[in-house]
Design a protein around this motif. Structure first.
Motif, PDB file in Angstrom:
ATOM      1  N   LEU A   1      55.511  57.976  11.636  1.00  8.48           N
ATOM      2  CA  LEU A   1      54.634  57.265  12.195  1.00  8.48           C
ATOM      3  C   LEU A   1      53.999  55.507  11.486  1.00  8.48           C
ATOM      4  CD1 LEU A   1      51.286  59.418  13.477  1.00  8.48           C
ATOM      5  CD2 LEU A   1      53.395  57.743  14.672  1.00  8.48           C
ATOM      6  N   GLU A   2      54.038  56.385   9.712  1.00  5.52           N
ATOM      7  CA  GLU A   2      53.797  55.206   8.627  1.00  5.52           C
ATOM      8  C   GLU A   2      54.888  54.397   8.488  1.00  5.52           C
ATOM      9  OE1 GLU A   2      52.139  53.931   3.890  1.00  5.52           O
ATOM     10  OE2 GLU A   2      52.667  56.208   4.856  1.00  5.52           O
ATOM     11  N   ALA A   3      55.751  54.728   9.050  1.00 10.72           N
ATOM     12  CA  ALA A   3      57.317  53.542   8.887  1.00 10.72           C
ATOM     13  C   ALA A   3      57.460  53.142  10.934  1.00 10.72           C
ATOM     14  CB  ALA A   3      58.701  54.639   8.600  1.00 10.72           C
ATOM     15  N   ALA A   4      56.977  53.623  11.110  1.00  7.85           N
ATOM     16  CA  ALA A   4      57.173  52.400  12.781  1.00  7.85           C
ATOM     17  C   ALA A   4      56.367  51.715  12.490  1.00  7.85           C
ATOM     18  CB  ALA A   4      56.804  53.196  13.398  1.00  7.85           C
ATOM     19  N   HIS A   5      54.990  51.818  12.155  1.00  4.10           N
ATOM     20  CA  HIS A   5      54.181  50.437  11.674  1.00  4.10           C
ATOM     21  C   HIS A   5      55.010  49.905  10.956  1.00  4.10           C
ATOM     22  CE1 HIS A   5      50.472  48.625  10.785  1.00  4.10           C
ATOM     23  NE2 HIS A   5      50.449  48.257   9.974  1.00  4.10           N
ATOM     24  N   ALA A   6      55.572  49.912   9.758  1.00  3.28           N
ATOM     25  CA  ALA A   6      55.704  49.099   8.992  1.00  3.28           C
ATOM     26  C   ALA A   6      56.859  48.232   9.347  1.00  3.28           C
ATOM     27  CB  ALA A   6      56.166  49.570   7.254  1.00  3.28           C
ATOM     28  N   LEU A   7      58.116  49.524   9.963  1.00  7.24           N
ATOM     29  CA  LEU A   7      59.359  48.575  10.145  1.00  7.24           C
ATOM     30  C   LEU A   7      59.011  47.212  11.248  1.00  7.24           C
ATOM     31  CD1 LEU A   7      60.636  49.669  12.926  1.00  7.24           C
ATOM     32  CD2 LEU A   7      60.810  51.705  11.392  1.00  7.24           C
ATOM     33  N   ALA A   8      58.027  47.555  11.896  1.00  3.85           N
ATOM     34  CA  ALA A   8      57.448  46.890  13.064  1.00  3.85           C
ATOM     35  C   ALA A   8      57.201  45.055  12.867  1.00  3.85           C
ATOM     36  CB  ALA A   8      56.821  47.470  14.238  1.00  3.85           C
ATOM     37  N   ARG A   9      56.027  45.835  11.640  1.00  2.29           N
ATOM     38  CA  ARG A   9      56.327  43.910  10.371  1.00  2.29           C
ATOM     39  C   ARG A   9      57.296  43.807  10.454  1.00  2.29           C
ATOM     40  NH1 ARG A   9      54.170  44.478   5.224  1.00  2.29           N
ATOM     41  NH2 ARG A   9      52.767  41.960   4.883  1.00  2.29           N
ATOM     42  N   GLN A  10      58.383  44.389   9.426  1.00  2.00           N
ATOM     43  CA  GLN A  10      59.422  44.130   8.602  1.00  2.00           C
ATOM     44  C   GLN A  10      60.456  43.486   9.144  1.00  2.00           C
ATOM     45  OE1 GLN A  10      59.822  43.838   5.384  1.00  2.00           O
ATOM     46  NE2 GLN A  10      58.225  44.488   5.159  1.00  2.00           N
ATOM     47  N   LEU A  11      60.501  43.810  10.864  1.00  4.15           N
ATOM     48  CA  LEU A  11      61.668  42.559  11.493  1.00  4.15           C
ATOM     49  C   LEU A  11      60.750  41.362  12.131  1.00  4.15           C
ATOM     50  CD1 LEU A  11      62.292  45.227  14.248  1.00  4.15           C
ATOM     51  CD2 LEU A  11      62.901  44.834  12.167  1.00  4.15           C
ATOM     52  N   ARG A  12      59.689  41.064  11.542  1.00  7.60           N
ATOM     53  CA  ARG A  12      59.153  39.933  12.343  1.00  7.60           C
ATOM     54  C   ARG A  12      58.481  38.841  10.979  1.00  7.60           C
ATOM     55  NH1 ARG A  12      53.247  40.770  14.794  1.00  7.60           N
ATOM     56  NH2 ARG A  12      52.925  38.993  14.976  1.00  7.60           N
ATOM     57  N   LEU A  13      59.045  40.212   9.615  1.00  9.23           N
ATOM     58  CA  LEU A  13      58.555  39.471   8.707  1.00  9.23           C
ATOM     59  C   LEU A  13      60.289  38.931   8.634  1.00  9.23           C
ATOM     60  CD1 LEU A  13      56.528  41.415   6.183  1.00  9.23           C
ATOM     61  CD2 LEU A  13      55.838  38.667   6.835  1.00  9.23           C
ATOM     62  N   ARG A  14      61.189  39.353   8.521  1.00  9.01           N
ATOM     63  CA  ARG A  14      62.497  38.797   8.089  1.00  9.01           C
ATOM     64  C   ARG A  14      63.312  38.181   8.868  1.00  9.01           C
ATOM     65  NH1 ARG A  14      64.270  43.081   3.649  1.00  9.01           N
ATOM     66  NH2 ARG A  14      62.485  44.027   2.730  1.00  9.01           N
ATOM     67  N   ASN A  15      62.808  37.873  10.180  1.00  5.60           N
ATOM     68  CA  ASN A  15      63.448  37.896  11.824  1.00  5.60           C
ATOM     69  C   ASN A  15      64.769  37.980  11.817  1.00  5.60           C
ATOM     70  OD1 ASN A  15      62.898  35.961  13.835  1.00  5.60           O
ATOM     71  ND2 ASN A  15      64.320  34.163  13.159  1.00  5.60           N
ATOM     72  N   LEU A  16      64.289  39.674  11.753  1.00  5.48           N
ATOM     73  CA  LEU A  16      65.520  40.709  12.324  1.00  5.48           C
ATOM     74  C   LEU A  16      65.878  40.473  13.608  1.00  5.48           C
ATOM     75  CD1 LEU A  16      65.635  43.838   9.144  1.00  5.48           C
ATOM     76  CD2 LEU A  16      66.662  41.260   9.000  1.00  5.48           C
ATOM     77  N   GLY A  17      67.756  40.393  13.770  1.00  8.64           N
ATOM     78  CA  GLY A  17      67.287  39.968  15.104  1.00  8.64           C
ATOM     79  C   GLY A  17      68.345  40.936  15.907  1.00  8.64           C
ATOM     80  N   GLY A  18      69.541  40.812  17.188  1.00  5.51           N
ATOM     81  CA  GLY A  18      70.015  41.667  17.586  1.00  5.51           C
ATOM     82  C   GLY A  18      69.995  43.750  17.295  1.00  5.51           C
ATOM     83  N   ILE A  19      71.899  43.978  16.784  1.00  8.05           N
ATOM     84  CA  ILE A  19      70.946  45.305  17.407  1.00  8.05           C
ATOM     85  C   ILE A  19      70.650  46.031  15.776  1.00  8.05           C
ATOM     86  CG2 ILE A  19      72.465  47.504  17.115  1.00  8.05           C
ATOM     87  CD1 ILE A  19      74.738  45.367  19.183  1.00  8.05           C
ATOM     88  N   ILE A  20      68.834  46.748  15.713  1.00  9.65           N
ATOM     89  CA  ILE A  20      69.088  47.679  14.753  1.00  9.65           C
ATOM     90  C   ILE A  20      68.318  49.316  14.965  1.00  9.65           C
ATOM     91  CG2 ILE A  20      66.325  47.774  13.636  1.00  9.65           C
ATOM     92  CD1 ILE A  20      65.850  44.693  15.240  1.00  9.65           C
ATOM     93  N   ILE A  21      69.246  49.350  13.982  1.00  9.77           N
ATOM     94  CA  ILE A  21      69.325  51.078  14.429  1.00  9.77           C
ATOM     95  C   ILE A  21      68.503  51.596  13.437  1.00  9.77           C
ATOM     96  CG2 ILE A  21      70.531  52.912  13.457  1.00  9.77           C
ATOM     97  CD1 ILE A  21      71.982  51.500  15.997  1.00  9.77           C
ATOM     98  N   ILE A  22      67.669  52.620  13.204  1.00 12.73           N
ATOM     99  CA  ILE A  22      66.544  53.165  12.896  1.00 12.73           C
ATOM    100  C   ILE A  22      66.534  54.498  12.608  1.00 12.73           C
ATOM    101  CG2 ILE A  22      64.258  53.515  11.915  1.00 12.73           C
ATOM    102  CD1 ILE A  22      63.769  51.165  14.525  1.00 12.73           C
ATOM    103  N   ASP A  23      67.193  54.640  11.378  1.00 14.56           N
ATOM    104  CA  ASP A  23      66.890  56.778  11.283  1.00 14.56           C
ATOM    105  C   ASP A  23      66.106  56.794  10.332  1.00 14.56           C
ATOM    106  OD1 ASP A  23      68.134  58.935  10.074  1.00 14.56           O
ATOM    107  OD2 ASP A  23      69.059  58.059   8.830  1.00 14.56           O
ATOM    108  N   PHE A  24      64.975  57.721  11.484  1.00 19.59           N
ATOM    109  CA  PHE A  24      63.694  58.279  11.542  1.00 19.59           C
ATOM    110  C   PHE A  24      63.746  59.672  10.062  1.00 19.59           C
ATOM    111  CE2 PHE A  24      61.892  55.121  14.607  1.00 19.59           C
ATOM    112  CZ  PHE A  24      61.158  54.981  13.739  1.00 19.59           C
ATOM    113  N   ILE A  25      63.495  59.667  10.067  1.00 15.70           N
ATOM    114  CA  ILE A  25      63.451  61.654   9.001  1.00 15.70           C
ATOM    115  C   ILE A  25      63.335  62.343  10.385  1.00 15.70           C
ATOM    116  CG2 ILE A  25      62.885  63.507   7.218  1.00 15.70           C
ATOM    117  CD1 ILE A  25      60.935  60.958   6.440  1.00 15.70           C
TER     118      ILE A  25
END
Length: 487
Positions: A323-347
């Motif tokens: 849950l904490e990671a979902a909040h943090a990674l959404a912010r990181q996508l904006r901060l870093r301006n990461l685009g295209g395909i993104i694969i998330i490996d949750f625990i």
């Protein structure tokens, strides 16, 4: 929402930070020398027509002539030939589709468009005459009733004498009639200025340049939820006030000039956030962490529990970390301006309800993103696939370059590996040549290894080839760099 925009401007670059609830959520950087010309409109001159390629070279005032194909020209007849549409020396109004790259010039079109925050304007001179008074809707607004509703709204807002076309962008779904009116006013005013410039300009001339980053932020990012827009340059503050007064007067009272003793970005520790956003690891408050790896084809994000052990059991630990990671990674996508395909490996989570809650948390946080995102559910391998629209270069691509030592691989060979490569190379050289001696020139760490742990193997090789092998440490060499000198 408590939202502020900070605009830090120097002659070399403009940096913008979006602050929400006291934390940096988005960063944008534009450097003067790196600014592209896509979207620029020129009064150009035809330099050469190439019937065999159905293309033409166009002079727009740059070092290299630009290029235009017949398919990129506004015309009624798709079978028309370019030699019947253009002739050498002709003046033509064009817009840049692609920046110059390498030895290739810019690619052009005569199908002009001017982008606003919620709308794209197709001027009568650049749009297909059949599409005059045309209202199109972005394909991403895919519900028929929504498409018809937004078209009806725009039809009621457009002046009766309007001859141009309008394309409705996805963001217009949430825009008020007032915001749409402001956007339409800005686009029509911009086109009138371009038309006026045509009358007193000689080809080739730049008539319209896409907005600077600071101006684009006013157009695309600032909204009714923005409480303040701080600018730390007095000169540019006045320019932005003039821009806002002409195109978006609703933002005028939100613009303020920063005069404090502390630097503007220091107020929210923005530079620290920029440095953090350039690293692979993102620490979570609970003790867990993310590992973010950006490649050419996709970005991968790995979630780890780290030192977090939870309050009750393993399932609870995993769930709260995700849950904490979902909040943090959404912010990181904006901060870093990461685009295209993104694969998330949750625990890995056992319960389907926990997976659903984590997905909901991710989607809820992505709603704040100005870039369009699409999230799939958990795959059979427990991975979440998502896409994020590329709006500009990522933070890393703008501010960094590949490491000179590892050439962007992220790893380098160990001194021991280099030692063994050198020994094999000496054997190969011995078989082909007959020198008096060999001299190994390498980085100090490699030479030290030859003098210590690998000394026995080096001596054995010298006895085998019956030639002396000398060592020379070169401090300027990278760890993987070496030379074998024959004499």
């Amino acid at each position: 929402m408590n939202e502020e925009i900070l605009i830090n401007i120097t002659p070399q670059e403009t940096r913008v930070a979006l602050i929400q609830h006291g934390a940096v959520q988005e960063l944008q950087i534009e450097r003067t020398r790196q600014r592209g010309i896509v979207g620029n409109i020129y009064l150009a001159k035809v330099a050469r027509v190439l019937p065999g390629m159905q293309s033409a070279f166009i002079e727009i005032g740059l070092e290299r002539t630009a290029f235009m194909h017949v398919a990129d020209m506004a015309q009624n007849n798709p079978q028309a030939q370019i030699e019947k549409l253009l002739f050498e020396g002709q003046n033509v109004l064009v817009q840049v589709l692609k920046d110059p790259l390498g030895t290739k010039g810019a690619r052009l079109t005569t199908q002009l468009s001017i982008a606003g925050r919620n709308l794209v304007y197709l001027p009568p001179a650049g749009s297909d005459p059949a599409s005059e008074k045309y209202i199109g809707v972005s394909q991403r607004i895919d519900q028929p009733e929504e498409r018809e509703a937004i078209k009806a709204r725009l039809a009621g807002l457009m002046p009766t004498d309007e001859q141009g076309g309008i394309i409705v962008r996805t963001s217009a779904q949430d825009a008020s009639d007032t915001e749409l009116k402001h956007d339409l006013h800005y686009l029509r005013t911009t086109w009138e200025k371009i038309r006026e410039a045509v009358n007193h300009s000689a080809a080739p001339s730049l008539l319209y340049q896409d907005l600077s980053l600071a101006e684009r932020v006013l157009r695309d990012v600032a909204s009714e939820t923005t409480s303040q827009i701080r600018v730390d340059s007095a000169e540019n503050f006045e320019k932005l006030k003039g821009f806002a007064a002409l195109y978006m007067p609703n933002l005028l009272n939100k613009l303020t000039l920063h005069r404090g003793e502390r630097a503007l970005f220091d107020l929210f520790d923005v530079d620290t956030e920029i440095n953090k956003a350039l690293g692979r690891r993102v620490d979570l408050k609970s003790g867990g962490y993310l590992m973010i790896d950006q490649t050419e084809s996709m970005t991968t994000i790995d979630v780890n529990t780290g030192s977090y052990v939870g309050a009750r059991n393993l399932d609870d630990t995993v769930y709260k970390t995700n849950l904490e990671a979902a909040h943090a990674l959404a912010r990181q996508l904006r901060l870093r301006n990461l685009g295209g395909i993104i694969i998330i490996d949750f625990i890995d989570m056992i319960g389907k309800d926990h997976q659903e809650f984590v997905l909901n948390e991710l989607n809820r946080n992505l709603e704040r993103d100005h870039a369009r995102t699409s999230v799939s559910g958990f795959s059979s391998l427990g991975l979440v696939e998502m896409t994020r629209k590329r709006t500009r270069e990522s933070l890393a691509h703008i501010t960094c370059e590949p490491c000179a030592t590892c050439q962007g691989k992220g790893e380098i060979k160990t001194p021991q590996t280099i030692c063994y490569e050198i020994l094999r190379e000496i054997v190969r050289e011995h078989r082909q040549f007959n020198p008096r001696e060999f001299r190994i020139v390498a980085a100090p760490d490699v030479i030290d290894l030859f003098l210590e742990e690998e000394n026995q193997f080096l001596a054995q090789l010298g006895d085998f080839i019956n030639k002396p092998i000398k060592l020379q440490a070169e401090g300027s060499f990278r760890q993987e760099q070496y030379d074998i000198v024959l004499s």
